[in-house]
Design a protein around this motif. Structure first.
Motif, PDB file in Angstrom:
ATOM      1  N   LYS A 186       0.842  -1.183   0.000  1.00 23.99           N
ATOM      2  CA  LYS A 186       0.000   0.000   0.000  1.00 23.99           C
ATOM      3  C   LYS A 186       0.880   1.236   0.000  1.00 23.99           C
ATOM      4  O   LYS A 186       1.824   1.336   0.799  1.00 23.99           O
ATOM      5  N   ILE A 187       0.588   2.155  -0.902  1.00 23.11           N
ATOM      6  CA  ILE A 187       1.290   3.435  -0.951  1.00 23.11           C
ATOM      7  C   ILE A 187       0.245   4.529  -0.753  1.00 23.11           C
ATOM      8  O   ILE A 187      -0.743   4.582  -1.487  1.00 23.11           O
ATOM      9  N   ILE A 188       0.464   5.393   0.228  1.00 27.35           N
ATOM     10  CA  ILE A 188      -0.458   6.491   0.490  1.00 27.35           C
ATOM     11  C   ILE A 188       0.345   7.751   0.757  1.00 27.35           C
ATOM     12  O   ILE A 188       1.564   7.705   0.970  1.00 27.35           O
ATOM     13  N   GLU A 189      -0.355   8.872   0.756  1.00 29.84           N
ATOM     14  CA  GLU A 189       0.295  10.127   1.121  1.00 29.84           C
ATOM     15  C   GLU A 189       0.025  10.399   2.603  1.00 29.84           C
ATOM     16  O   GLU A 189      -0.961   9.915   3.170  1.00 29.84           O
ATOM     17  N   LYS A 190       0.937  11.153   3.195  1.00 33.75           N
ATOM     18  CA  LYS A 190       0.758  11.475   4.616  1.00 33.75           C
ATOM     19  C   LYS A 190      -0.574  12.172   4.818  1.00 33.75           C
ATOM     20  O   LYS A 190      -1.074  12.869   3.934  1.00 33.75           O
ATOM     21  N   ARG A 191      -1.129  11.935   5.961  1.00 34.02           N
ATOM     22  CA  ARG A 191      -2.427  12.436   6.414  1.00 34.02           C
ATOM     23  C   ARG A 191      -3.601  11.647   5.829  1.00 34.02           C
ATOM     24  O   ARG A 191      -4.737  11.896   6.234  1.00 34.02           O
ATOM     25  N   GLN A 192      -3.317  10.709   4.930  1.00 31.83           N
ATOM     26  CA  GLN A 192      -4.398   9.831   4.472  1.00 31.83           C
ATOM     27  C   GLN A 192      -4.636   8.716   5.475  1.00 31.83           C
ATOM     28  O   GLN A 192      -3.863   8.521   6.416  1.00 31.83           O
ATOM     29  N   SER A 193      -5.710   7.996   5.256  1.00 34.98           N
ATOM     30  CA  SER A 193      -6.050   6.863   6.118  1.00 34.98           C
ATOM     31  C   SER A 193      -5.781   5.566   5.371  1.00 34.98           C
ATOM     32  O   SER A 193      -5.809   5.508   4.139  1.00 34.98           O
ATOM     33  N   VAL A 194      -5.530   4.501   6.161  1.00 34.54           N
ATOM     34  CA  VAL A 194      -5.292   3.195   5.552  1.00 34.54           C
ATOM     35  C   VAL A 194      -5.759   2.115   6.525  1.00 34.54           C
ATOM     36  O   VAL A 194      -5.765   2.326   7.754  1.00 34.54           O
ATOM     37  N   ALA A 195      -6.171   0.993   5.983  1.00 31.92           N
ATOM     38  CA  ALA A 195      -6.621  -0.126   6.814  1.00 31.92           C
ATOM     39  C   ALA A 195      -6.020  -1.414   6.292  1.00 31.92           C
ATOM     40  O   ALA A 195      -5.901  -1.622   5.078  1.00 31.92           O
ATOM     41  N   PHE A 196      -5.658  -2.265   7.233  1.00 29.81           N
ATOM     42  CA  PHE A 196      -5.084  -3.570   6.907  1.00 29.81           C
ATOM     43  C   PHE A 196      -5.998  -4.648   7.492  1.00 29.81           C
ATOM     44  O   PHE A 196      -6.592  -4.454   8.560  1.00 29.81           O
ATOM     45  N   TRP A 197      -6.023  -5.780   6.817  1.00 31.22           N
ATOM     46  CA  TRP A 197      -6.896  -6.870   7.236  1.00 31.22           C
ATOM     47  C   TRP A 197      -6.085  -8.129   7.505  1.00 31.22           C
ATOM     48  O   TRP A 197      -5.084  -8.407   6.812  1.00 31.22           O
ATOM     49  N   CYS A 198      -6.492  -8.874   8.509  1.00 29.30           N
ATOM     50  CA  CYS A 198      -5.822 -10.123   8.849  1.00 29.30           C
ATOM     51  C   CYS A 198      -6.848 -11.210   9.146  1.00 29.30           C
ATOM     52  O   CYS A 198      -7.808 -10.977   9.903  1.00 29.30           O
ATOM     53  N   ASN A 199      -6.616 -12.376   8.581  1.00 27.56           N
ATOM     54  CA  ASN A 199      -7.429 -13.549   8.888  1.00 27.56           C
ATOM     55  C   ASN A 199      -6.500 -14.611   9.486  1.00 27.56           C
ATOM     56  O   ASN A 199      -5.665 -15.165   8.775  1.00 27.56           O
ATOM     57  N   PRO A 200      -6.592 -14.880  10.776  1.00 25.30           N
ATOM     58  CA  PRO A 200      -5.670 -15.826  11.406  1.00 25.30           C
ATOM     59  C   PRO A 200      -5.973 -17.262  11.001  1.00 25.30           C
ATOM     60  O   PRO A 200      -6.968 -17.533  10.328  1.00 25.30           O
ATOM     61  N   ILE A 201      -5.115 -18.148  11.428  1.00 23.54           N
ATOM     62  CA  ILE A 201      -5.343 -19.569  11.210  1.00 23.54           C
ATOM     63  C   ILE A 201      -6.617 -19.985  11.949  1.00 23.54           C
ATOM     64  O   ILE A 201      -6.850 -19.542  13.088  1.00 23.54           O
ATOM     65  N   SER A 202      -7.410 -20.802  11.304  1.00 25.99           N
ATOM     66  CA  SER A 202      -8.690 -21.205  11.867  1.00 25.99           C
ATOM     67  C   SER A 202      -8.517 -21.819  13.258  1.00 25.99           C
ATOM     68  O   SER A 202      -7.666 -22.694  13.467  1.00 25.99           O
ATOM     69  N   GLY A 203      -9.297 -21.303  14.193  1.00 21.44           N
ATOM     70  CA  GLY A 203      -9.249 -21.842  15.550  1.00 21.44           C
ATOM     71  C   GLY A 203      -8.244 -21.181  16.465  1.00 21.44           C
ATOM     72  O   GLY A 203      -8.223 -21.460  17.667  1.00 21.44           O
ATOM     73  N   HIS A 204      -7.398 -20.309  15.914  1.00 19.84           N
ATOM     74  CA  HIS A 204      -6.420 -19.617  16.760  1.00 19.84           C
ATOM     75  C   HIS A 204      -7.099 -18.488  17.517  1.00 19.84           C
ATOM     76  O   HIS A 204      -7.665 -17.575  16.926  1.00 19.84           O
ATOM     77  N   ALA A 205      -6.982 -18.548  18.832  1.00 21.82           N
ATOM     78  CA  ALA A 205      -7.693 -17.583  19.666  1.00 21.82           C
ATOM     79  C   ALA A 205      -6.938 -16.266  19.820  1.00 21.82           C
ATOM     80  O   ALA A 205      -7.538 -15.225  20.047  1.00 21.82           O
ATOM     81  N   THR A 206      -5.629 -16.320  19.724  1.00 23.81           N
ATOM     82  CA  THR A 206      -4.816 -15.130  19.989  1.00 23.81           C
ATOM     83  C   THR A 206      -4.304 -14.544  18.681  1.00 23.81           C
ATOM     84  O   THR A 206      -3.812 -15.272  17.813  1.00 23.81           O
ATOM     85  N   LEU A 207      -4.407 -13.229  18.571  1.00 17.16           N
ATOM     86  CA  LEU A 207      -3.991 -12.536  17.345  1.00 17.16           C
ATOM     87  C   LEU A 207      -3.139 -11.336  17.726  1.00 17.16           C
ATOM     88  O   LEU A 207      -3.440 -10.631  18.699  1.00 17.16           O
ATOM     89  N   TYR A 208      -2.082 -11.137  16.969  1.00 15.31           N
ATOM     90  CA  TYR A 208      -1.130 -10.059  17.230  1.00 15.31           C
ATOM     91  C   TYR A 208      -0.972  -9.201  15.974  1.00 15.31           C
ATOM     92  O   TYR A 208      -0.957  -9.721  14.858  1.00 15.31           O
TER      93      TYR A 208
END
Lengths: 116, 114
Positions: free
Chosen positions: A11-33
């Motif tokens: 992802k390339i953005i300019e300063k002051r813009q907003s950005v979002a990242f998505w994560c899908n952990p391994i199925s059944g894993h309770a802890t996410l970092y």
């Protein structure tokens, strides 16, 4: 077993813009970092979830960063507004169970963010 | 604040040689993890060390933990080019809730030349 999935990969953005990242952990894993890895440095923990509750967010810059894990599965990390120093790779990792030290975290491929 | 320091940060060596990477940390912990990272890739777990005197070996890599000295080592025997990567150690810290967080070192960039 599918690994930890992250998007986007880049992802390339300019300063002051907003950005979002998505994560899908391994199925059944309770802890996410979520980690931030600046070029040439080790990963730094931003936030840790157990199911959909926050365990540790002491190093999350809360004035601009936010994260949520709805329903204890997928998670999103948002930066608003972005600064130049936010350029880094954002890594997501998951862990099967919270209190088993012999288990290791499984890392996703990361999202590489460049703020111009 | 916990500090995890790796030494050296950069290492260039020839194939067939032996070398050791050191990981020092500043607080009490008996949980030490080693990871490997290839350029542009994510982190891959190598070793989990959970007690004083723990030693683990996989191929040409051997890791050990001395909790009293707060020191872990990653020893490379008869290096081969495929081992070129960045190696991270991470110390496990127990949180109040019983959860664990990892604090990573800066990484050691290892280059093995033919």
């Amino acid at each position: 077993e599918a690994g930890v999935a992250q998007s986007p990969r880049y992802k390339i953005i300019e300063k002051r813009q907003s950005v979002a990242f998505w994560c899908n952990p391994i199925s059944g894993h309770a802890t996410l970092y979520w980690y931030q890895q600046i070029l040439g440095q080790g990963p730094k923990l931003l936030i840790q979830f157990q199911n959909n509750g926050v365990v540790d967010d002491s190093q999350l810059p809360k004035d601009r960063f936010s994260a949520e894990r709805l329903k204890g599965v997928d998670s999103t990390l948002k930066i608003q507004p972005a600064k130049l120093e936010d350029s880094a790779v954002y890594l997501c990792a998951s862990l099967p169970r919270l209190k088993r030290p012999q288990e290791t975290q499984y890392f996703g491929p990361g999202t590489r963010l460049l703020v111009l | 604040e916990l500090k995890v320091e790796q030494n050296p940060l950069f290492l260039s060596m020839q194939e067939g040689k032996n070398y050791t990477i050191y990981c020092n940390y500043s607080t009490t912990s008996d949980r030490l993890y080693w990871y490997r990272q290839d350029p542009g890739k994510s982190l891959e777990s190598l070793f989990v060390l959970l007690s004083n005197g723990a030693v683990k070996q996989e191929g040409r890599l051997m890791a050990s933990l001395d909790t009293k000295a707060r020191l872990s080592t990653l020893h490379i025997t008869a290096a081969v080019h495929d081992l070129s990567a960045t190696y991270f150690c991470a110390v496990g810290i127990i949180l109040i809730q019983g959860a664990q967080k990892l604090v990573f070192g800066q990484g050691t960039r290892l280059t093995i030349n033919p």
